[in-house]
Design an enzyme around this catalytic site. Structure first.
Site, PDB file in Angstrom:
ATOM      1  N   ASN A   1       0.824  -1.212   0.000  1.00 59.80           N
ATOM      2  CA  ASN A   1       0.000   0.000   0.000  1.00 59.80           C
ATOM      3  C   ASN A   1       0.855   1.257   0.000  1.00 59.80           C
ATOM      4  O   ASN A   1       1.941   1.289   0.575  1.00 59.80           O
ATOM      5  CB  ASN A   1      -0.946  -0.004   1.202  1.00 59.80           C
ATOM      6  CG  ASN A   1      -1.915  -1.166   1.142  1.00 59.80           C
ATOM      7  OD1 ASN A   1      -2.040  -1.806   0.094  1.00 59.80           O
ATOM      8  ND2 ASN A   1      -2.568  -1.472   2.239  1.00 59.80           N
TER       9      ASN A   1
ATOM     10  N   HIS B   1       5.805  -0.587  -2.691  1.00 58.88           N
ATOM     11  CA  HIS B   1       5.335   0.135  -3.882  1.00 58.88           C
ATOM     12  C   HIS B   1       5.410   1.651  -3.724  1.00 58.88           C
ATOM     13  O   HIS B   1       4.716   2.378  -4.424  1.00 58.88           O
ATOM     14  CB  HIS B   1       3.897  -0.302  -4.228  1.00 58.88           C
ATOM     15  CG  HIS B   1       3.812  -1.712  -4.732  1.00 58.88           C
ATOM     16  ND1 HIS B   1       2.625  -2.404  -4.886  1.00 58.88           N
ATOM     17  CD2 HIS B   1       4.789  -2.575  -5.135  1.00 58.88           C
ATOM     18  CE1 HIS B   1       2.886  -3.624  -5.346  1.00 58.88           C
ATOM     19  NE2 HIS B   1       4.173  -3.745  -5.491  1.00 58.88           N
TER      20      HIS B   1
ATOM     21  N   CYS C   1      11.205  13.904  -9.079  1.00 51.77           N
ATOM     22  CA  CYS C   1      11.042  14.290 -10.484  1.00 51.77           C
ATOM     23  C   CYS C   1      11.164  13.077 -11.395  1.00 51.77           C
ATOM     24  O   CYS C   1      11.783  12.074 -11.046  1.00 51.77           O
ATOM     25  CB  CYS C   1      12.036  15.378 -10.867  1.00 51.77           C
ATOM     26  SG  CYS C   1      13.724  14.790 -10.990  1.00 51.77           S
TER      27      CYS C   1
ATOM     28  N   SER D   1      -4.807  -9.642  -3.203  1.00 46.43           N
ATOM     29  CA  SER D   1      -5.276 -10.648  -4.155  1.00 46.43           C
ATOM     30  C   SER D   1      -4.153 -11.605  -4.540  1.00 46.43           C
ATOM     31  O   SER D   1      -4.401 -12.663  -5.107  1.00 46.43           O
ATOM     32  CB  SER D   1      -5.813  -9.958  -5.418  1.00 46.43           C
ATOM     33  OG  SER D   1      -4.790  -9.167  -6.004  1.00 46.43           O
TER      34      SER D   1
HETATM   35  P1  OAD Z   1      -6.264  -5.962  -4.924  1.00 51.98           P
HETATM   36  O1  OAD Z   1      -7.281  -4.918  -5.211  1.00 51.98           O
HETATM   37  O2  OAD Z   1      -5.715  -6.739  -6.070  1.00 51.98           O
HETATM   38  O3  OAD Z   1      -6.859  -7.006  -3.882  1.00 51.98           O
HETATM   39  C1  OAD Z   1      -7.533  -6.576  -2.724  1.00 51.98           C
HETATM   40  C2  OAD Z   1      -7.818  -7.770  -1.854  1.00 51.98           C
HETATM   41  O4  OAD Z   1      -8.378  -7.280  -0.646  1.00 51.98           O
HETATM   42  C3  OAD Z   1      -8.807  -8.785  -2.421  1.00 51.98           C
HETATM   43  O5  OAD Z   1      -8.280 -10.102  -2.285  1.00 51.98           O
HETATM   44  C4  OAD Z   1     -10.055  -8.608  -1.545  1.00 51.98           C
HETATM   45  O6  OAD Z   1     -10.767  -9.837  -1.356  1.00 51.98           O
HETATM   46  C5  OAD Z   1      -9.422  -8.153  -0.256  1.00 51.98           C
HETATM   47  N1  OAD Z   1     -10.324  -7.395   0.639  1.00 51.98           N
HETATM   48  C6  OAD Z   1     -11.393  -6.621   0.333  1.00 51.98           C
HETATM   49  N2  OAD Z   1     -11.922  -6.087   1.435  1.00 51.98           N
HETATM   50  C7  OAD Z   1     -11.172  -6.507   2.488  1.00 51.98           C
HETATM   51  C8  OAD Z   1     -11.208  -6.298   3.886  1.00 51.98           C
HETATM   52  N3  OAD Z   1     -12.133  -5.522   4.445  1.00 51.98           N
HETATM   53  N4  OAD Z   1     -10.273  -6.916   4.659  1.00 51.98           N
HETATM   54  C9  OAD Z   1      -9.322  -7.711   4.098  1.00 51.98           C
HETATM   55  N5  OAD Z   1      -9.244  -7.935   2.775  1.00 51.98           N
HETATM   56  C10 OAD Z   1     -10.151  -7.354   1.985  1.00 51.98           C
HETATM   57  O7  OAD Z   1      -5.102  -5.233  -4.081  1.00 51.98           O
HETATM   58  P2  OAD Z   1      -3.578  -5.658  -3.900  1.00 51.98           P
HETATM   59  O8  OAD Z   1      -3.437  -7.126  -3.809  1.00 51.98           O
HETATM   60  O9  OAD Z   1      -3.016  -4.832  -2.809  1.00 51.98           O
HETATM   61  O10 OAD Z   1       0.203  -1.917  -7.345  1.00 51.98           O
HETATM   62  O11 OAD Z   1      -2.961  -5.163  -5.269  1.00 51.98           O
HETATM   63  C11 OAD Z   1      -1.589  -5.278  -5.472  1.00 51.98           C
HETATM   64  C12 OAD Z   1      -1.094  -4.145  -6.308  1.00 51.98           C
HETATM   65  O12 OAD Z   1      -1.885  -4.000  -7.488  1.00 51.98           O
HETATM   66  C13 OAD Z   1      -1.213  -2.778  -5.659  1.00 51.98           C
HETATM   67  O13 OAD Z   1      -0.167  -2.500  -4.748  1.00 51.98           O
HETATM   68  C14 OAD Z   1      -1.131  -1.873  -6.838  1.00 51.98           C
HETATM   69  C15 OAD Z   1      -2.078  -2.586  -7.772  1.00 51.98           C
HETATM   70  O14 OAD Z   1      -1.893  -2.364  -9.125  1.00 51.98           O
HETATM   71  C16 OAD Z   1       0.823  -0.800  -7.728  1.00 51.98           C
HETATM   72  O15 OAD Z   1       0.283   0.288  -7.691  1.00 51.98           O
HETATM   73  C17 OAD Z   1       2.234  -1.020  -8.176  1.00 51.98           C
END
Ligand code: OAD
Length: 251
Positions: A99, A116, A124, A192
């Site tokens: 995050n 990230h 810049c 995810s």
């Molecule tokens: P995702 O949006 O891919 O996944 C979010 C996860 O959170 C899912 O598995 C949901 O089931 C879960 N979720 C939803 N509500 C929740 C809650 N209340 N408690 C616990 N879990 C919950 O997000 P990330 O896996 O963080 O990268 O995505 C990874 C990366 O993709 C991010 O850091 C970003 C994005 O593109 C960059 O910006 C480089």
């Protein structure tokens, strides 16, 4: 929950890996949840790449400054406070987060590795010279905003986040990988498991003999690597886990 608490009680080193779901209950949208996720509404290729920034800097910069504003207005939910409490209950704990919202640090977690980058820092685009956050303009919500210029080289200022196609920060990443290979418990919350290389962390921990615990309301790519799965939101599950741990200690 009891099995998870038992594993934590026996651990010397704990690593908590967090993703966007960790902040959902603080009002910050995830990326991939259907309907509410950012990537359901926006095309990442138009907002989260250096090419997109160079094509339309005002649009991309305005979008990130808008997200930064949302994050500043958000309050960390009880799950965040539970991780601060957990840090005091185990000998060593580190948080490795995907995050960019800075909520772990704001709430008082002490060892936080941001894989990230951060919405709260700027640099810049040409030379990555740091740029002071308090000199960044405040556009109206979601409005395009021409980025300021670097005070040293004059190139456009961008958010210090990792975009698609970019390398993760080297030192932080090496430290996260070492921690994953050395921990006895890895708690994986709200991700995810679809984005590499962060998605490898639970597998590295598992291969090195750690117990992997997943906290997520839905099944994910991480679930196959998890020994224990707590199906539910972080804001309820993490405080319950800390309660199970402290109850166990007093009996
Ligand atoms: P995702 O949006 O891919 O996944 C979010 C996860 O959170 C899912 O598995 C949901 O089931 C879960 N979720 C939803 N509500 C929740 C809650 N209340 N408690 C616990 N879990 C919950 O997000 P990330 O896996 O963080 O990268 O995505 C990874 C990366 O993709 C991010 O850091 C970003 C994005 O593109 C960059 O910006 C480089």
């Amino acid at each position: 929950m009891r099995a998870a608490a038992r594993a934590l009680r026996d651990a010397r080193q704990v690593v908590v890996v967090t993703g966007a779901g960790m902040s959902r209950e603080s009002g910050i949208p995830t990326f991939r949840d259907a309907l509410t996720g950012l990537w359901a509404r926006y095309d990442p290729q138009e907002l989260a790449t250096e090419a997109a920034f160079r094509r339309d800097p005002a649009r991309v910069f305005g979008w990130y400054v808008g997200r930064w504003r949302l994050v500043r207005a958000a309050a960390p939910h009880p799950g965040y406070h539970a991780l601060v409490a957990l840090e005091r209950l185990v000998p060593e704990l580190a948080i490795v987060t995907q995050n960019v919202d800075g909520l772990h640090r704001r709430v008082g977690s002490r060892r936080v590795l941001e894989l990230h980058g951060s919405l709260e820092r700027f640099s810049c685009v040409d030379a990555r010279h740091p740029f002071p956050a308090d000199a960044v303009p405040e556009p109206a919500a979601d409005a395009a905003c021409e980025p300021p210029r670097c005070l040293r080289c004059g190139s456009a200022v961008r958010p210090d986040v990792v975009w698609f196609g970019e390398m993760l920060p080297e030192r932080v990443t090496a430290e996260a990988w070492d921690l994953a290979a050395a921990c006895q418990v890895m708690l994986v919350v709200g991700t995810s498991g679809l984005v590499q290389p962060a998605a490898q962390l639970p597998y590295i921990a598992r291969d090195a003999g750690a117990t992997v615990i997943e906290v997520n309301p839905a099944p994910t790519e991480v679930s196959a690597a998890a020994h224990i799965v707590c199906r539910g939101p972080a804001g309820a599950m993490l405080p319950a886990l800390v309660a199970a741990l402290t109850e166990g200690e007093s009996t």
